[in-house]
Write an enzyme that holds these catalytic residues in place. Structure first.
Site, PDB file in Angstrom:
ATOM      1  N   ASP A  19      44.520 -23.940 -99.416  1.00  0.00           N
ATOM      2  CA  ASP A  19      45.459 -25.020 -99.699  1.00  0.00           C
ATOM      3  C   ASP A  19      44.777 -26.378 -99.544  1.00  0.00           C
ATOM      4  O   ASP A  19      43.584 -26.470 -99.214  1.00  0.00           O
ATOM      5  CB  ASP A  19      46.755 -24.874 -98.888  1.00  0.00           C
ATOM      6  N   LYS A  41      50.036 -26.672-101.889  1.00  0.00           N
ATOM      7  CA  LYS A  41      51.383 -27.226-102.057  1.00  0.00           C
ATOM      8  C   LYS A  41      51.381 -28.527-101.285  1.00  0.00           C
ATOM      9  O   LYS A  41      51.371 -28.518-100.077  1.00  0.00           O
ATOM     10  CB  LYS A  41      52.439 -26.299-101.449  1.00  0.00           C
ATOM     11  N   MET A 153      55.049 -33.409 -90.887  1.00  0.00           N
ATOM     12  CA  MET A 153      55.677 -33.721 -92.185  1.00  0.00           C
ATOM     13  C   MET A 153      56.890 -34.639 -92.009  1.00  0.00           C
ATOM     14  O   MET A 153      57.948 -34.397 -92.592  1.00  0.00           O
ATOM     15  CB  MET A 153      56.120 -32.406 -92.876  1.00  0.00           C
TER      16      MET A 153
HETATM   17  C1  SAM Z   1      52.573 -27.677 -94.277  1.00  0.00           C
HETATM   18  S1  SAM Z   1      52.213 -28.314 -92.679  1.00  0.00           S
HETATM   19  C2  SAM Z   1      50.901 -27.260 -92.230  1.00  0.00           C
HETATM   20  C3  SAM Z   1      50.644 -27.231 -90.753  1.00  0.00           C
HETATM   21  C4  SAM Z   1      49.468 -26.339 -90.391  1.00  0.00           C
HETATM   22  N1  SAM Z   1      49.768 -24.949 -90.685  1.00  0.00           N
HETATM   23  C5  SAM Z   1      49.055 -26.475 -88.920  1.00  0.00           C
HETATM   24  O1  SAM Z   1      49.245 -25.525 -88.146  1.00  0.00           O
HETATM   25  O2  SAM Z   1      48.545 -27.534 -88.559  1.00  0.00           O
HETATM   26  C6  SAM Z   1      51.406 -29.818 -93.091  1.00  0.00           C
HETATM   27  C7  SAM Z   1      51.609 -30.879 -92.029  1.00  0.00           C
HETATM   28  O3  SAM Z   1      50.835 -30.581 -90.884  1.00  0.00           O
HETATM   29  C8  SAM Z   1      50.364 -31.775 -90.302  1.00  0.00           C
HETATM   30  N2  SAM Z   1      48.897 -31.794 -90.390  1.00  0.00           N
HETATM   31  C9  SAM Z   1      48.118 -30.849 -90.912  1.00  0.00           C
HETATM   32  N3  SAM Z   1      46.816 -31.170 -90.784  1.00  0.00           N
HETATM   33  C10 SAM Z   1      46.778 -32.358 -90.160  1.00  0.00           C
HETATM   34  C11 SAM Z   1      45.742 -33.226 -89.719  1.00  0.00           C
HETATM   35  N4  SAM Z   1      44.457 -32.930 -89.892  1.00  0.00           N
HETATM   36  N5  SAM Z   1      46.088 -34.375 -89.109  1.00  0.00           N
HETATM   37  C12 SAM Z   1      47.379 -34.698 -88.882  1.00  0.00           C
HETATM   38  N6  SAM Z   1      48.403 -33.917 -89.275  1.00  0.00           N
HETATM   39  C13 SAM Z   1      48.109 -32.767 -89.895  1.00  0.00           C
HETATM   40  C14 SAM Z   1      50.977 -32.925 -91.108  1.00  0.00           C
HETATM   41  O4  SAM Z   1      52.219 -33.249 -90.517  1.00  0.00           O
HETATM   42  C15 SAM Z   1      51.159 -32.263 -92.457  1.00  0.00           C
HETATM   43  O5  SAM Z   1      52.134 -32.933 -93.231  1.00  0.00           O
END
Ligand code: SAM
Length: 237
Positions: A19, A41, A153
């Site tokens: 992704d 996505k 998010m």
């Molecule tokens: C669909 S969710 C996926 C989360 C992911 N599975 C996890 O465990 O971190 C996506 C959200 O995770 C957060 N996110 C993911 N990677 C990030 C990063 N490197 N820095 C800050 N927020 C992050 C943000 O809020 C983003 O909109």
């Protein structure tokens, strides 16, 4: 923040279905035989429907491929890993789920904000802020726990969520931090307070991916940060 188990998966896979949040430095660790397939996505970009992604995984597996479905963070924390695993199970495809390090915890530690600290908190809440206008999260009830809240998010609904948390009893002066692109080269940390966090996010033009943490653990960063800076400049020497 890649786990060694995921690294082994990268070196063994015939196809890596990934992704948008997977850093390209991680994709570069795939074995030479691996084909990379984007199935992201993400808001604003053309996005594959969830069923299409699950069907693609099933199709590749049935073609005899060894498939790694690679996501940012932990696949089962707001990552649809559970849904995809259920689809594989229903299709009779054997699989294994590899844990990752979720942004809501790695992002805090990377920003020198301890997720838990004795005397401050004994629980931490991970919550998704999308759809906050329609869904059933009782923000007032979360506020009343007095425990820190980590939002994923949540940029779009941040003003509304902050209002509801204040109406639920969290003081407007509660420390807050926004961690953008945590653990990546363009990581940014903006410190704020609950009453100002949405305005500050806008003023600094902060976008995705970001986590927002609200609670007294944020102020521990101030007590740590001199030491963190010192260690960073020593490491750079
Ligand atoms: C669909 S969710 C996926 C989360 C992911 N599975 C996890 O465990 O971190 C996506 C959200 O995770 C957060 N996110 C993911 N990677 C990030 C990063 N490197 N820095 C800050 N927020 C992050 C943000 O809020 C983003 O909109």
């Amino acid at each position: 923040m890649l786990t060694l188990d995921a690294l082994a998966g990268l070196s063994q896979a015939d196809v890596v279905v990934h992704d948008a949040l997977v850093d390209r430095r991680v994709l570069a660790l795939a074995g030479p035989q691996a084909r990379l397939e984007f199935a992201g996505k993400r808001g604003g970009r053309p996005s594959a429907e969830q069923d299409d992604i699950s069907n693609r995984l099933i199709e590749l597996a049935r073609a005899g491929k060894r498939v790694l479905r690679l996501k940012g963070g932990d696949p089962c924390v707001f990552g649809r890993g559970g849904e995809e695993a259920l689809a594989l199970k229903a299709a009779g495809v054997p699989f294994r789920i590899i844990p990752g390090v979720t942004a809501g915890l790695a992002g805090l530690t990377a920003a020198a904000i301890p997720a838990t600290l004795r005397g401050i908190n004994r629980a931490i809440i991970l919550a998704a802020g999308y759809g906050a206008d329609q869904d059933g999260v009782d923000w007032g009830a979360l506020a009343r726990t007095g425990q820190p809240i980590v939002l994923y998010m949540a940029m779009r609904n941040l003003a509304k969520i902050a209002d509801e948390l204040m109406r639920g009893g969290l003081p407007p002066t509660t420390p807050a931090a926004i961690v953008v692109s945590a653990t990546m080269v363009d990581e940014r940390i903006v410190l704020s307070t609950l009453d100002r966090v949405a305005a500050d996010a806008q003023a600094h033009q902060l976008g995705a991916p970001s986590i927002i943490v609200i609670g007294n653990i944020v102020s521990v960063r101030e007590r740590l940060i001199d030491a963190v800076h010192m260690a960073e400049s020593e490491a750079a020497r």
